[in-house]
Write an enzyme that holds these catalytic residues in place. Structure first.
Site, PDB file in Angstrom:
ATOM      1  N   ASN A  43      47.975  -5.303  32.068  1.00 19.62           N
ATOM      2  CA  ASN A  43      48.134  -5.154  33.524  1.00 19.62           C
ATOM      3  C   ASN A  43      48.104  -3.678  33.928  1.00 19.62           C
ATOM      4  O   ASN A  43      48.348  -3.344  35.078  1.00 19.62           O
ATOM      5  CB  ASN A  43      49.437  -5.812  34.006  1.00 19.62           C
ATOM      6  CG  ASN A  43      50.666  -5.047  33.568  1.00 19.62           C
ATOM      7  OD1 ASN A  43      50.592  -4.174  32.702  1.00 19.62           O
ATOM      8  ND2 ASN A  43      51.812  -5.370  34.162  1.00 19.62           N
TER       9      ASN A  43
ATOM     10  N   LEU B 226      49.166 -17.887  30.318  1.00 22.64           N
ATOM     11  CA  LEU B 226      47.764 -17.547  30.092  1.00 22.64           C
ATOM     12  C   LEU B 226      47.173 -18.655  29.227  1.00 22.64           C
ATOM     13  O   LEU B 226      47.775 -19.043  28.229  1.00 22.64           O
ATOM     14  CB  LEU B 226      47.680 -16.193  29.365  1.00 22.64           C
ATOM     15  CG  LEU B 226      46.296 -15.663  29.009  1.00 22.64           C
ATOM     16  CD1 LEU B 226      45.494 -15.357  30.264  1.00 22.64           C
ATOM     17  CD2 LEU B 226      46.427 -14.386  28.164  1.00 22.64           C
TER      18      LEU B 226
ATOM     19  N   LEU C 134      51.464  -7.015  22.015  1.00 24.10           N
ATOM     20  CA  LEU C 134      51.927  -5.628  22.159  1.00 24.10           C
ATOM     21  C   LEU C 134      52.365  -5.289  23.583  1.00 24.10           C
ATOM     22  O   LEU C 134      52.872  -4.194  23.821  1.00 24.10           O
ATOM     23  CB  LEU C 134      50.803  -4.649  21.765  1.00 24.10           C
ATOM     24  CG  LEU C 134      50.668  -4.271  20.286  1.00 24.10           C
ATOM     25  CD1 LEU C 134      50.253  -5.453  19.446  1.00 24.10           C
ATOM     26  CD2 LEU C 134      49.661  -3.147  20.121  1.00 24.10           C
TER      27      LEU C 134
ATOM     28  N   ALA D 202      54.785  -7.143  18.069  1.00 25.37           N
ATOM     29  CA  ALA D 202      55.141  -5.731  17.884  1.00 25.37           C
ATOM     30  C   ALA D 202      56.595  -5.533  18.290  1.00 25.37           C
ATOM     31  O   ALA D 202      56.906  -5.350  19.468  1.00 25.37           O
ATOM     32  CB  ALA D 202      54.221  -4.852  18.729  1.00 25.37           C
TER      33      ALA D 202
ATOM     34  N   TYR E 241      65.123  -2.780  26.890  1.00 25.51           N
ATOM     35  CA  TYR E 241      64.082  -2.739  25.858  1.00 25.51           C
ATOM     36  C   TYR E 241      64.608  -3.302  24.545  1.00 25.51           C
ATOM     37  O   TYR E 241      64.022  -4.222  23.964  1.00 25.51           O
ATOM     38  CB  TYR E 241      63.635  -1.290  25.692  1.00 25.51           C
ATOM     39  CG  TYR E 241      62.504  -1.067  24.709  1.00 25.51           C
ATOM     40  CD1 TYR E 241      61.204  -1.490  24.991  1.00 25.51           C
ATOM     41  CD2 TYR E 241      62.720  -0.399  23.506  1.00 25.51           C
ATOM     42  CE1 TYR E 241      60.160  -1.250  24.103  1.00 25.51           C
ATOM     43  CE2 TYR E 241      61.684  -0.153  22.613  1.00 25.51           C
ATOM     44  CZ  TYR E 241      60.406  -0.585  22.913  1.00 25.51           C
ATOM     45  OH  TYR E 241      59.375  -0.351  22.028  1.00 25.51           O
TER      46      TYR E 241
ATOM     47  N   GLN F  50      61.070 -24.345  14.776  1.00 30.02           N
ATOM     48  CA  GLN F  50      61.040 -25.572  15.575  1.00 30.02           C
ATOM     49  C   GLN F  50      59.629 -26.135  15.733  1.00 30.02           C
ATOM     50  O   GLN F  50      59.438 -27.343  15.755  1.00 30.02           O
ATOM     51  CB  GLN F  50      61.631 -25.251  16.958  1.00 30.02           C
ATOM     52  CG  GLN F  50      62.034 -26.455  17.770  1.00 30.02           C
ATOM     53  CD  GLN F  50      62.739 -26.029  19.061  1.00 30.02           C
ATOM     54  OE1 GLN F  50      63.430 -25.020  19.116  1.00 30.02           O
ATOM     55  NE2 GLN F  50      62.535 -26.795  20.115  1.00 30.02           N
TER      56      GLN F  50
ATOM     57  N   THR G 259      55.674   6.198  16.562  1.00 25.30           N
ATOM     58  CA  THR G 259      54.278   6.403  16.198  1.00 25.30           C
ATOM     59  C   THR G 259      53.615   7.309  17.232  1.00 25.30           C
ATOM     60  O   THR G 259      53.951   7.247  18.416  1.00 25.30           O
ATOM     61  CB  THR G 259      53.564   5.036  16.107  1.00 25.30           C
ATOM     62  OG1 THR G 259      54.252   4.248  15.136  1.00 25.30           O
ATOM     63  CG2 THR G 259      52.113   5.183  15.698  1.00 25.30           C
TER      64      THR G 259
HETATM   65  P1  NAD Z   1      51.934   1.665  25.748  1.00 28.48           P
HETATM   66  O1  NAD Z   1      52.818   1.780  26.935  1.00 28.48           O
HETATM   67  O2  NAD Z   1      50.844   2.671  25.594  1.00 28.48           O
HETATM   68  O3  NAD Z   1      51.267   0.225  25.664  1.00 28.48           O
HETATM   69  C1  NAD Z   1      51.833  -0.929  26.225  1.00 28.48           C
HETATM   70  C2  NAD Z   1      50.754  -1.665  26.995  1.00 28.48           C
HETATM   71  O4  NAD Z   1      51.300  -2.881  27.534  1.00 28.48           O
HETATM   72  C3  NAD Z   1      50.225  -0.846  28.171  1.00 28.48           C
HETATM   73  O5  NAD Z   1      48.815  -0.877  28.186  1.00 28.48           O
HETATM   74  C4  NAD Z   1      50.803  -1.566  29.389  1.00 28.48           C
HETATM   75  O6  NAD Z   1      50.013  -1.425  30.550  1.00 28.48           O
HETATM   76  C5  NAD Z   1      50.872  -3.005  28.888  1.00 28.48           C
HETATM   77  N1  NAD Z   1      51.841  -3.829  29.607  1.00 28.48           N
HETATM   78  C6  NAD Z   1      53.131  -3.509  29.956  1.00 28.48           C
HETATM   79  N2  NAD Z   1      53.692  -4.541  30.602  1.00 28.48           N
HETATM   80  C7  NAD Z   1      52.753  -5.536  30.668  1.00 28.48           C
HETATM   81  C8  NAD Z   1      52.723  -6.846  31.229  1.00 28.48           C
HETATM   82  N3  NAD Z   1      53.805  -7.348  31.856  1.00 28.48           N
HETATM   83  N4  NAD Z   1      51.590  -7.559  31.124  1.00 28.48           N
HETATM   84  C9  NAD Z   1      50.488  -7.072  30.502  1.00 28.48           C
HETATM   85  N5  NAD Z   1      50.450  -5.833  29.964  1.00 28.48           N
HETATM   86  C10 NAD Z   1      51.574  -5.084  30.035  1.00 28.48           C
HETATM   87  O7  NAD Z   1      52.876   1.680  24.459  1.00 28.48           O
HETATM   88  P2  NAD Z   1      52.531   1.640  22.909  1.00 28.48           P
HETATM   89  O8  NAD Z   1      53.183   2.808  22.289  1.00 28.48           O
HETATM   90  O9  NAD Z   1      51.100   1.412  22.697  1.00 28.48           O
HETATM   91  O10 NAD Z   1      53.347   0.342  22.454  1.00 28.48           O
HETATM   92  C11 NAD Z   1      52.717  -0.902  22.186  1.00 28.48           C
HETATM   93  C12 NAD Z   1      53.740  -1.874  21.625  1.00 28.48           C
HETATM   94  O11 NAD Z   1      54.273  -1.353  20.402  1.00 28.48           O
HETATM   95  C13 NAD Z   1      54.913  -2.135  22.552  1.00 28.48           C
HETATM   96  O12 NAD Z   1      55.273  -3.502  22.497  1.00 28.48           O
HETATM   97  C14 NAD Z   1      56.018  -1.283  21.977  1.00 28.48           C
HETATM   98  O13 NAD Z   1      57.284  -1.806  22.250  1.00 28.48           O
HETATM   99  C15 NAD Z   1      55.685  -1.316  20.488  1.00 28.48           C
HETATM  100  N6  NAD Z   1      56.217  -0.120  19.808  1.00 28.48           N
HETATM  101  C16 NAD Z   1      55.622   1.101  19.922  1.00 28.48           C
HETATM  102  C17 NAD Z   1      56.173   2.210  19.289  1.00 28.48           C
HETATM  103  C18 NAD Z   1      55.555   3.582  19.350  1.00 28.48           C
HETATM  104  O14 NAD Z   1      56.116   4.523  18.778  1.00 28.48           O
HETATM  105  N7  NAD Z   1      54.419   3.775  19.960  1.00 28.48           N
HETATM  106  C19 NAD Z   1      57.366   2.067  18.552  1.00 28.48           C
HETATM  107  C20 NAD Z   1      57.964   0.806  18.494  1.00 28.48           C
HETATM  108  C21 NAD Z   1      57.376  -0.286  19.107  1.00 28.48           C
END
Ligand code: NAD
Ligand code: UDP
Length: 323
Positions: A34, A63, A73, A114, A145, A162, A175
């Site tokens: 989104n 969806l 993710l 993730a 979060y 389940q 990361t």
């Molecule tokens: P990011 O913010 O770049 O990516 C998240 C994506 O999800 C974005 O493109 C955002 O627009 C989309 N999004 C958010 N809410 C949404 C919704 N309701 N519907 C559809 N899309 C939605 O962050 P990232 O670093 O790429 O993280 C990706 C995943 O990895 C996340 O779930 C995050 O919790 C997990 N994660 C990342 C890290 C890190 O260090 N980068 C660490 C731990 C966990």
């Protein structure tokens, strides 16, 4: 056999790298996003490829698609982004997980979720193994979060027990790499942007708190490997780089590698519930996935700084208001 693969949050930092790898591998990729914290420039180079499809959709709504695998993710990941609209953050984690698990159940797809090191909260066990249940403040500013991600893990394992859904859970530790949002407020993006602009490097607290930073390519390798594991190994499994650095050490390295003249300053107190120490125990990933990170912080930072130098910062905006 070509697989149809759905990646939610596919336009984000990690998601766009995952799209790249799976499109390159010849899979049929559907990216759902989104664009709350991302922009099309992350995946613009994939638009027009016959095995890549982009769908603007919010995962808090159901969806209906037919796919073989789902990488879930979608969720704002940087503290500034997920605290912007905390109720929506919890909804995205929890309702997003329910909707994607429902989809996976309906079509018999495998789903990889993730999760995050934040499920350990401000840990009192160090380094953190998967068996540690964490120290999360359920009512603090990070709870939307942390608890959202914990609830999503619960849902993954309840759908497995389940409904026999084939789930995989990875707990990702800090990361970094190209395509991090330059204004997401995370420490690596802040420090590199500040160093390249010659602005002061902002330490929160005394900079003695630690993190362990994993380069994006290593992390994506781990996620792809986890997806191929047998059903007997759903995780959760820690993915991260165990080399731990203090935030002050990170600041000094960024200044050195970017050839910056920026001074390192104490900007503000450490935020509430900000973990003091974080380091993954990756014994499980090493033994079960045969995975461990290969890119050292110095090397990864050089690549990331090079990307930040070339990035057009005008392409990036803050989260959409009234979201
Ligand atoms: P990011 O913010 O770049 O990516 C998240 C994506 O999800 C974005 O493109 C955002 O627009 C989309 N999004 C958010 N809410 C949404 C919704 N309701 N519907 C559809 N899309 C939605 O962050 P990232 O670093 O790429 O993280 C990706 C995943 O990895 C996340 O779930 C995050 O919790 C997990 N994660 C990342 C890290 C890190 O260090 N980068 C660490 C731990 C966990
Ligand atoms: N931090 C900092 N200066 C900044 C941004 C972050 O000192 O400009 C600190 C922050 O307080 C935390 C660490 O760096 O202790 C990592 O923060 P980040 O937001 O990147 O991610 P977290 O691991 O806390 O989710």
């Amino acid at each position: 056999m070509i697989k149809r693969i759905l990646i939610t949050g596919g336009a984000g930092f990690l998601g766009s790298h995952l799209c790249d790898r799976l499109v390159e591998a010849g899979e049929d990729v559907i990216c759902v996003d989104n664009f709350f914290t991302s922009q099309k420039s992350n995946i613009a180079h994939l638009l027009g490829k016959p095995n890549f499809e982009l769908l603007r959709h919010d995962v808090t709504h159901p969806l209906f698609l037919e796919v073989d695998e789902v990488y879930n993710l979608a969720c704002p990941a940087a503290p500034g982004h997920y605290q912007y609209n905390p109720i929506k953050t919890t909804k995205t984690s929890v309702m997003g997980a329910i909707n994607m698990l429902g989809l996976a159940k309906r079509v018999g797809a495998r789903i990889l979720h993730a999760s995050t090191s934040e499920v350990y909260g401000d840990p009192d066990v160090h380094p953190q193994p998967e068996s540690y249940h964490g120290n999360v403040n359920p009512i603090g500013p990070r709870a939307c979060y942390d608890e959202g991600k914990r609830a999503a893990e619960t849902l993954m394992f309840d759908y497995r027990r389940q409904n026999k859904v084939s789930v995989r859970v990875v707990r990702i530790f800090n990361t970094y790499g190209p395509r991090m949002h330059p204004y997401d407020g995370r420490v690596v993006s802040n420090f590199i942007r500040q160093a390249l602009a010659g602005e002061p490097i902002t330490l929160y607290g005394d900079g003695a708190q630690s993190r362990s930073f994993c380069y994006v390519d290593d992390l994506i390798d781990g996620m792809l490997t986890m997806m191929t594991m047998p059903d007997e190994f759903p995780g959760p499994v820690n993915l991260g780089n165990p080399n731990e650095f203090t935030i002050r050490e990170l600041a000094e390295l960024v200044v050195e590698l970017s050839g910056s003249t920026s001074e390192i300053i104490h900007d503000r107190e450490q935020p509430q519930d900000d973990p003091k120490q974080r380091q993954p125990d990756i014994t499980l990933a090493r033994t079960r996935l045969g995975w461990e990170p290969a890119v050292a912080l110095r090397e990864g930072l050089q690549r990331t700084i090079a990307w930040f130098r070339d990035a057009d910062l005008s392409m990036y905006r803050a989260p959409t208001p009234n979201y």
